[in-house]
Scaffold this motif. Structure first.
Motif: not given
Length: 641
Positions: A69, A72, A109, A113, A116, A132
């Protein structure tokens, strides 16, 4: 329902790091097993099927190539993310999809995780991924952001707004276009895959960068000509000119079911020093499961089904028609009577019933794509020219066009008709699709007429009323699911604007109902009467304008008045309280209680459980009345302090 498939390789994968530990040659087998597991799971839970089947290989490839993760991964809408959930630590819960206490049918979310960014509405992924990517850039972090967006979602302007703004992200942003119905390019094979590998490889990128440096050293006219020649030649070969103009380096098209080719291209893209990249991946909705491949629309969202036959378990049948079907039939009848009526939907023809309307009137039925803002203003333009448009949009999706409702319709007092399907709670789809807020956001607007149908017959009357009402905008809300089974009128009535109807007369408790909670209000009245508490029930029909005279009479002749609506705070109850306050109707000791959806987002569950949790059932109404009267469940008055 069939037994679970054998998945020896998938059994070794719990998280994406386990995928990255595999040899690349094992990925096709992993994809096959992942697809089998998804089919098995959805056959038991129901949910979205076709979209997820189409991205199995893409899911495997993305998690194999990128360091999730930390990198993203953002799925647009999120209904295609079931394979993603299986390989990100949630396989043991995958058969709880869309059930009370189980996994969401979309990305969330709070679940993992590896999710994202939560989603369920369309066309948000690129904007979020850009956020992000820029955050990583500002923080000096190396992580990338990958947005996977379907071509249907590219019919929404928000996606292009994000792409137009994406250059600042540099090579930290990667957009994967999941082209699953060939609306951008025809089916592609090995030649196109080879081209994709070529234009994403260092063998192509390095000479390209050298050529760009040489071009920049040329006089400006020659520099500009050389740059455009390179861009348009490659755009002509690959179809990527539009994306290049938006600042993306375009790669594709590539076969989205060739996992090894996908890995090779994505590795090239990951390692490229270019700016934002767009990878065009062609997939087939329902891939690998024949019933879903052959009927992508019917297998987009499914109930429980038999894996072998593909037959869906739709229950015994023979019940009342759905409100959606009743609306479609009523609107078709109005269009037969009046050639000025047109129907508009935003990428939901079957969901709103306009597919049936379109069969009867193809020239007056418009699907504008995932573009609710455009749909509303398009309807306003038609209304300004004397037509009678019905903008048929899910309540939750109409939120996306609120400024257009205010600015382009309400302020100009244009007679656009809004048919708001899925008003109220929606069961397994949960909070993202619940139509909770339309009463609050429409009833505040001057010029609007807002109705809520209590049953199928009332919906027919309201559609007819809207069809002939030309003095301003109107809206009707109605829920998901079946009606209550009342006969449909052969000749619908024109309802008097702002006038409700009395269902039963009483003396102590008045229940003021709006919409399809009326049946529960009648049950509650029966129970209260059995306890010796004489109860009135009114179907207000209109949230705006209110039936002031009826409400005033009920509030001044009863001890307790209860409003009930399947909507958030700010709707009917708030407006009744305002009326009572303005006119001093509570000065004599009247007790008013407003029943509405709770001030929070309710989790997905069976509708009856959601209603009970919200208190919007007969038991909840009875309890509210008893507490207001300070009597116990037996109808005996409690001792007061």
């Amino acid at each position: 329902m069939s037994d679970r498939p054998e998945t020896p390789l998938l059994d070794s994968v719990k998280y994406p790091a386990d995928i990255r530990a595999l040899d690349k040659s094992q990925l096709p087998q992993l994809a096959d097993e992942l697809r089998a597991e998804m089919i098995s799971a959805v056959s038991q839970s129901g949910g979205h099927l076709g979209s997820g089947l189409g991205v199995v290989e893409l899911t495997v490839a993305v998690h194999y190539v990128f360091d999730t993760p930390k990198d993203k991964l953002i799925w647009d809408v999120g209904h295609q993310a079931y394979p993603h959930k299986i390989v990100t630590g949630r396989r043991d819960r995958i058969r709880t999809l869309r059930q009370g206490g189980g996994l969401s049918g979309f990305t969330r979310r709070s679940e993992s995780e590896y999710d994202p960014f939560g989603a369920a509405h369309s066309s948000t992924s690129i904007s979020a991924a850009l956020g992000f990517a820029i955050a990583n850039k500002l923080a000096g972090e190396s992580g990338r952001a990958i947005a996977v967006i379907g071509d249907g979602a590219l019919s929404a302007g928000m996606a292009y707004e994000a792409m137009n703004n994406a250059e600042a992200a540099g090579n930290r942003l990667i957009v994967i276009l999941n082209d699953n119905d060939m609306s951008i390019a025809p089916p592609v094979g090995s030649l196109r895959n080879s081209l994709a590998r070529l234009v994403s490889s260092s063998k192509y990128l390095t000479p390209r960068r050298l050529a760009q440096k040489l071009a920049r050293a040329m006089p400006e006219p020659l520099h500009a000509a050389a740059r455009k020649a390179e861009e348009y030649t490659r755009g002509w070969m690959t179809g990527g000119t539009l994306f290049e103009e938006l600042g993306f380096y375009y790669v594709g098209p590539i076969d989205g079911h060739n996992v090894e080719a996908l890995v090779e291209v994505l590795e090239n893209v990951r390692d490229a020093a270019e700016g934002p990249m767009l990878v065009h991946v062609v997939t087939k909705k329902g891939k690998g499961y024949a019933p879903a491949e052959n009927a992508a629309d019917k297998y987009h969202g499914v109930v429980k089904f038999d894996v072998v036959s593909g037959k869906q378990d739709k229950g015994p049948g023979g019940g009342p028609p759905t409100y959606t079907a009743v609306f479609a039939k009523a609107l078709t009848a109005e269009m037969e009577r009046d050639e000025r009526i047109v129907a508009i939907t935003a990428a939901m023809p079957s969901g709103t019933g306009l597919d049936k309307v379109g069969e009867a009137f193809p020239d007056r039925t418009f699907d504008v794509g995932i573009a609710e803002q455009h749909a509303v203003t398009f309807a306003a333009g038609l209304a300004a020219q004397g037509y009678r448009p019905f903008a048929t949009i899910y309540s939750t999706f109409l939120q996306r066009a609120y400024d257009q409702v205010v600015h382009d319709v309400a302020i100009q007092n244009l007679p656009v008709r809004f048919a708001m399907d899925r008003a109220g709670l929606v069961g397994a789809d949960g909070s993202t699709h619940a139509g909770s807020f339309d009463l609050a956001y429409l009833c505040t607007l001057p010029n609007f007429v807002v109705m809520a149908a209590a049953d199928e017959a009332e919906l027919c009357h309201m559609v007819h009323t809207m069809a002939v009402h030309d003095s301003g905008p109107t809206a009707v809300r109605y829920p998901r699911g079946e009606g209550v089974g009342v006969p449909l009128p052969e000749n619908p009535q024109v309802l008097e604007i702002g006038k409700g109807r009395m269902i039963r007369e009483g003396r102590q408790v008045a229940i003021l109902s709006l919409g399809t909670r009326l049946e529960e209000a009648k049950k509650a009245a029966d129970q209260l009467d059995a306890k010796g508490l004489s109860t009135s029930v009114a179907d207000l029909r209109f949230a705006k304008p209110l039936d002031d005279a009826l409400i005033r009479r009920l509030l001044t002749t009863h001890e307790v008045a209860i409003t009930i609506e399947e909507a958030a705070v700010g709707g009917l109850g708030a407006h009744v309280l305002t009326l009572a306050s303005d006119e001093g109707l509570t000065d004599g000791g009247l007790k008013i209680r407003t029943m509405r959806l709770p001030d929070r987002f309710q989790e997905h569950d069976k509708p009856e459980k959601q209603y009970a949790e919200a208190g919007l059932d007969a038991a909840g109404i009875v309890e509210t009345a008893l507490k207001a009267l300070r009597v116990n469940s037996a109808g005996v008055e409690e001792v007061r302090a």
